[in-house]
Design a protein around this motif. Structure first.
Motif, PDB file in Angstrom:
ATOM      1  N   LEU A  18       0.864  -1.176   0.000  1.00 48.46           N
ATOM      2  CA  LEU A  18       0.000   0.000   0.000  1.00 48.46           C
ATOM      3  C   LEU A  18       0.902   1.229   0.000  1.00 48.46           C
ATOM      4  O   LEU A  18       1.872   1.292   0.771  1.00 48.46           O
ATOM      5  CB  LEU A  18      -0.899   0.031   1.246  1.00 48.46           C
ATOM      6  CG  LEU A  18      -1.884  -1.121   1.416  1.00 48.46           C
ATOM      7  CD1 LEU A  18      -2.602  -0.992   2.768  1.00 48.46           C
ATOM      8  CD2 LEU A  18      -2.908  -1.143   0.273  1.00 48.46           C
ATOM      9  N   ILE A  19       0.583   2.172  -0.877  1.00 41.81           N
ATOM     10  CA  ILE A  19       1.341   3.431  -0.980  1.00 41.81           C
ATOM     11  C   ILE A  19       0.343   4.547  -0.682  1.00 41.81           C
ATOM     12  O   ILE A  19      -0.663   4.681  -1.385  1.00 41.81           O
ATOM     13  CB  ILE A  19       1.909   3.619  -2.420  1.00 41.81           C
ATOM     14  CG1 ILE A  19       2.694   2.385  -2.874  1.00 41.81           C
ATOM     15  CG2 ILE A  19       2.728   4.897  -2.494  1.00 41.81           C
ATOM     16  CD1 ILE A  19       3.912   2.052  -2.067  1.00 41.81           C
ATOM     17  N   VAL A  30      -0.598  -1.826  -4.766  1.00 37.73           N
ATOM     18  CA  VAL A  30       0.220  -2.197  -5.911  1.00 37.73           C
ATOM     19  C   VAL A  30      -0.229  -3.588  -6.336  1.00 37.73           C
ATOM     20  O   VAL A  30      -0.060  -4.561  -5.598  1.00 37.73           O
ATOM     21  CB  VAL A  30       1.717  -2.197  -5.561  1.00 37.73           C
ATOM     22  CG1 VAL A  30       2.547  -2.501  -6.804  1.00 37.73           C
ATOM     23  CG2 VAL A  30       2.115  -0.849  -4.962  1.00 37.73           C
ATOM     24  N   ASP A  31      -0.837  -3.664  -7.491  1.00 40.56           N
ATOM     25  CA  ASP A  31      -1.439  -4.908  -7.976  1.00 40.56           C
ATOM     26  C   ASP A  31      -2.531  -5.394  -7.004  1.00 40.56           C
ATOM     27  O   ASP A  31      -2.815  -4.749  -5.987  1.00 40.56           O
ATOM     28  CB  ASP A  31      -0.391  -6.001  -8.226  1.00 40.56           C
ATOM     29  CG  ASP A  31       0.518  -5.667  -9.410  1.00 40.56           C
ATOM     30  OD1 ASP A  31       0.002  -5.145 -10.412  1.00 40.56           O
ATOM     31  OD2 ASP A  31       1.734  -5.917  -9.318  1.00 40.56           O
ATOM     32  N   ALA A  32      -3.122  -6.526  -7.351  1.00 46.94           N
ATOM     33  CA  ALA A  32      -4.198  -7.072  -6.536  1.00 46.94           C
ATOM     34  C   ALA A  32      -4.024  -8.581  -6.406  1.00 46.94           C
ATOM     35  O   ALA A  32      -4.827  -9.370  -6.886  1.00 46.94           O
ATOM     36  CB  ALA A  32      -5.546  -6.742  -7.177  1.00 46.94           C
ATOM     37  N   PRO A  33      -2.933  -9.002  -5.750  1.00 44.72           N
ATOM     38  CA  PRO A  33      -2.684 -10.442  -5.646  1.00 44.72           C
ATOM     39  C   PRO A  33      -3.729 -11.176  -4.814  1.00 44.72           C
ATOM     40  O   PRO A  33      -3.987 -12.358  -5.073  1.00 44.72           O
ATOM     41  CB  PRO A  33      -1.289 -10.528  -5.002  1.00 44.72           C
ATOM     42  CG  PRO A  33      -0.992  -9.186  -4.454  1.00 44.72           C
ATOM     43  CD  PRO A  33      -1.835  -8.193  -5.190  1.00 44.72           C
ATOM     44  N   ASP A  34      -4.322 -10.504  -3.837  1.00 43.05           N
ATOM     45  CA  ASP A  34      -5.164 -11.221  -2.878  1.00 43.05           C
ATOM     46  C   ASP A  34      -6.038 -10.204  -2.144  1.00 43.05           C
ATOM     47  O   ASP A  34      -5.549  -9.476  -1.287  1.00 43.05           O
ATOM     48  CB  ASP A  34      -4.225 -11.952  -1.901  1.00 43.05           C
ATOM     49  CG  ASP A  34      -4.962 -12.771  -0.852  1.00 43.05           C
ATOM     50  OD1 ASP A  34      -6.203 -12.678  -0.772  1.00 43.05           O
ATOM     51  OD2 ASP A  34      -4.269 -13.488  -0.106  1.00 43.05           O
ATOM     52  N   GLU A  35      -7.316 -10.185  -2.496  1.00 41.80           N
ATOM     53  CA  GLU A  35      -8.227  -9.174  -1.924  1.00 41.80           C
ATOM     54  C   GLU A  35      -8.280  -9.278  -0.410  1.00 41.80           C
ATOM     55  O   GLU A  35      -8.302  -8.262   0.302  1.00 41.80           O
ATOM     56  CB  GLU A  35      -9.615  -9.333  -2.542  1.00 41.80           C
ATOM     57  CG  GLU A  35     -10.603  -8.273  -2.129  1.00 41.80           C
ATOM     58  CD  GLU A  35     -11.473  -8.673  -0.948  1.00 41.80           C
ATOM     59  OE1 GLU A  35     -12.076  -7.766  -0.339  1.00 41.80           O
ATOM     60  OE2 GLU A  35     -11.538  -9.879  -0.617  1.00 41.80           O
ATOM     61  N   ALA A  36      -8.313 -10.504   0.131  1.00 43.82           N
ATOM     62  CA  ALA A  36      -8.439 -10.663   1.588  1.00 43.82           C
ATOM     63  C   ALA A  36      -7.219 -10.092   2.312  1.00 43.82           C
ATOM     64  O   ALA A  36      -7.356  -9.413   3.346  1.00 43.82           O
ATOM     65  CB  ALA A  36      -8.614 -12.142   1.935  1.00 43.82           C
ATOM     66  N   ALA A  37      -6.041 -10.339   1.781  1.00 41.90           N
ATOM     67  CA  ALA A  37      -4.825  -9.821   2.427  1.00 41.90           C
ATOM     68  C   ALA A  37      -4.768  -8.297   2.334  1.00 41.90           C
ATOM     69  O   ALA A  37      -4.322  -7.625   3.272  1.00 41.90           O
ATOM     70  CB  ALA A  37      -3.585 -10.439   1.774  1.00 41.90           C
ATOM     71  N   ILE A  38      -5.228  -7.751   1.232  1.00 40.68           N
ATOM     72  CA  ILE A  38      -5.239  -6.288   1.088  1.00 40.68           C
ATOM     73  C   ILE A  38      -6.257  -5.681   2.050  1.00 40.68           C
ATOM     74  O   ILE A  38      -5.985  -4.678   2.720  1.00 40.68           O
ATOM     75  CB  ILE A  38      -5.530  -5.895  -0.382  1.00 40.68           C
ATOM     76  CG1 ILE A  38      -4.343  -6.327  -1.262  1.00 40.68           C
ATOM     77  CG2 ILE A  38      -5.777  -4.395  -0.504  1.00 40.68           C
ATOM     78  CD1 ILE A  38      -4.599  -6.244  -2.754  1.00 40.68           C
ATOM     79  N   THR A  39      -7.407  -6.306   2.163  1.00 45.08           N
ATOM     80  CA  THR A  39      -8.428  -5.820   3.100  1.00 45.08           C
ATOM     81  C   THR A  39      -7.905  -5.857   4.533  1.00 45.08           C
ATOM     82  O   THR A  39      -8.121  -4.917   5.311  1.00 45.08           O
ATOM     83  CB  THR A  39      -9.715  -6.654   2.928  1.00 45.08           C
ATOM     84  OG1 THR A  39     -10.275  -6.316   1.655  1.00 45.08           O
ATOM     85  CG2 THR A  39     -10.734  -6.365   4.018  1.00 45.08           C
ATOM     86  N   GLN A  40      -7.201  -6.923   4.864  1.00 40.50           N
ATOM     87  CA  GLN A  40      -6.619  -7.011   6.212  1.00 40.50           C
ATOM     88  C   GLN A  40      -5.568  -5.912   6.432  1.00 40.50           C
ATOM     89  O   GLN A  40      -5.523  -5.288   7.499  1.00 40.50           O
ATOM     90  CB  GLN A  40      -5.986  -8.387   6.411  1.00 40.50           C
ATOM     91  CG  GLN A  40      -5.614  -8.642   7.860  1.00 40.50           C
ATOM     92  CD  GLN A  40      -4.843  -9.941   8.023  1.00 40.50           C
ATOM     93  OE1 GLN A  40      -4.991 -10.888   7.244  1.00 40.50           O
ATOM     94  NE2 GLN A  40      -4.005  -9.993   9.044  1.00 40.50           N
ATOM     95  N   ALA A  41      -4.761  -5.648   5.428  1.00 37.76           N
ATOM     96  CA  ALA A  41      -3.738  -4.592   5.548  1.00 37.76           C
ATOM     97  C   ALA A  41      -4.389  -3.222   5.705  1.00 37.76           C
ATOM     98  O   ALA A  41      -3.908  -2.369   6.469  1.00 37.76           O
ATOM     99  CB  ALA A  41      -2.819  -4.607   4.323  1.00 37.76           C
ATOM    100  N   LEU A  42      -5.495  -3.011   5.005  1.00 37.85           N
ATOM    101  CA  LEU A  42      -6.212  -1.734   5.142  1.00 37.85           C
ATOM    102  C   LEU A  42      -6.790  -1.607   6.552  1.00 37.85           C
ATOM    103  O   LEU A  42      -6.752  -0.534   7.165  1.00 37.85           O
ATOM    104  CB  LEU A  42      -7.334  -1.644   4.100  1.00 37.85           C
ATOM    105  CG  LEU A  42      -6.846  -1.472   2.648  1.00 37.85           C
ATOM    106  CD1 LEU A  42      -7.964  -1.770   1.671  1.00 37.85           C
ATOM    107  CD2 LEU A  42      -6.303  -0.052   2.424  1.00 37.85           C
ATOM    108  N   ALA A  43      -7.293  -2.711   7.085  1.00 39.09           N
ATOM    109  CA  ALA A  43      -7.845  -2.679   8.447  1.00 39.09           C
ATOM    110  C   ALA A  43      -6.742  -2.382   9.466  1.00 39.09           C
ATOM    111  O   ALA A  43      -6.934  -1.594  10.396  1.00 39.09           O
ATOM    112  CB  ALA A  43      -8.527  -4.013   8.768  1.00 39.09           C
TER     113      ALA A  43
END
Ligand SMILES: [Zn+2]
Length: 255
Positions: A18-19, A30-43
């Motif tokens: 995340l930038i 940066v890219d979208a390898p895994d929606e769940a992991a990105i959602t967790q990082a945003l949380a």
């Protein structure tokens, strides 16, 4: 204030990133390898997703795009040559275009070689490069649908960036890369020290996906094909760096 950067693991060995522009709060995946992991990082960060910056259309970089769009309504930026991914994107980009994440501006470089549609995002005012699968820590991408000469040229262009440029890469292959690099460049003291760092970080399950141009110039064999020691290692003393690069990449493919 420069960009805030948050890295996290996705899938087996992809690096999620995340930038964020701290002024505006705009935040790009940066890219979208895994929606769940990105959602967790945003949380975990409390950041709000505004954009998804696609580097290339390999499945492990794009499979989460639809889910991210549905969940966050983010803008998707993708290379014009990325086929279906480009068709579904909100903004398609080519060499020389500039896109913004809030106030953070990134110039687009077309960097084929790993694959034909690869681009990187250079935040020139912030000394930050999103390198996708072109450059890795102490390594580089395989040639999958691109060609060696293009990949060499892309890496040469990246190598010419200022030493202080930070680079976010697309996979944590760092320990395996370091082990190969030491085989190819056994008398490099900076590399030996960095192999130790990679071993320590891997043992601690600490992601290793952020580097600098200075560190890569000192330790990455694929940015060191001009060095006589690397040419000798592949039995090509006196040959042009393109040939040394290709021989190094083919050697690494076997490992
Ligand atoms: Zn890839």
């Amino acid at each position: 204030m420069g960009p805030q950067i948050h890295l996290f693991r996705c899938l087996e060995d992809n690096i999620g990133a995340l930038i964020r522009d701290s002024e505006s709060g705009a935040c790009a995946a940066v890219d979208a390898p895994d929606e769940a992991a990105i959602t967790q990082a945003l949380a975990e960060t409390g950041w709000e997703l505004s954009d998804c910056l696609v580097t290339h259309s390999h499945w492990d970089h794009v499979q989460g795009i639809e889910a991210l769009k549905q969940r966050y309504g983010c803008r998707v930026v993708a290379p014009a040559s990325a086929g279906d991914v480009a068709e579904a994107a909100d903004t398609i980009v080519r060499e020389g275009d500039t896109i913004c994440v809030g106030e953070l501006a990134a110039r687009i470089w077309e960097t084929p070689g790993h694959c034909a549609d690869h681009i990187v995002y250079h935040f020139h005012a912030d000394d930050l490069l999103l390198a996708g699968d072109v450059l890795f820590v102490m390594g580089c991408g395989r040639v999958f649908g691109g060609d060696y000469d293009s990949l060499f040229r892309a890496l040469e262009r990246i190598r010419a960036l200022p030493d202080a440029t930070r680079v976010v890469v697309g996979h944590d292959y760092t320990l395996a890369n370091a082990r190969f690099a030491v085989k190819a460049d056994p008398h490099n003291a900076a590399l030996a020290a960095r192999l130790e760092e990679a071993e320590a970080r891997a043992a601690g399950k600490d992601l290793f996906g952020l580097t600098t141009i200075a560190e890569e110039k000192a330790t990455n064999p694929f940015l060191r094909a001009h060095e006589p020691a690397l040419a000798e290692a592949v039995g090509l003393a006196g040959s042009p760096p393109e040939a040394v690069f290709r021989a190094l990449r083919e050697w690494k493919n076997k490992g």
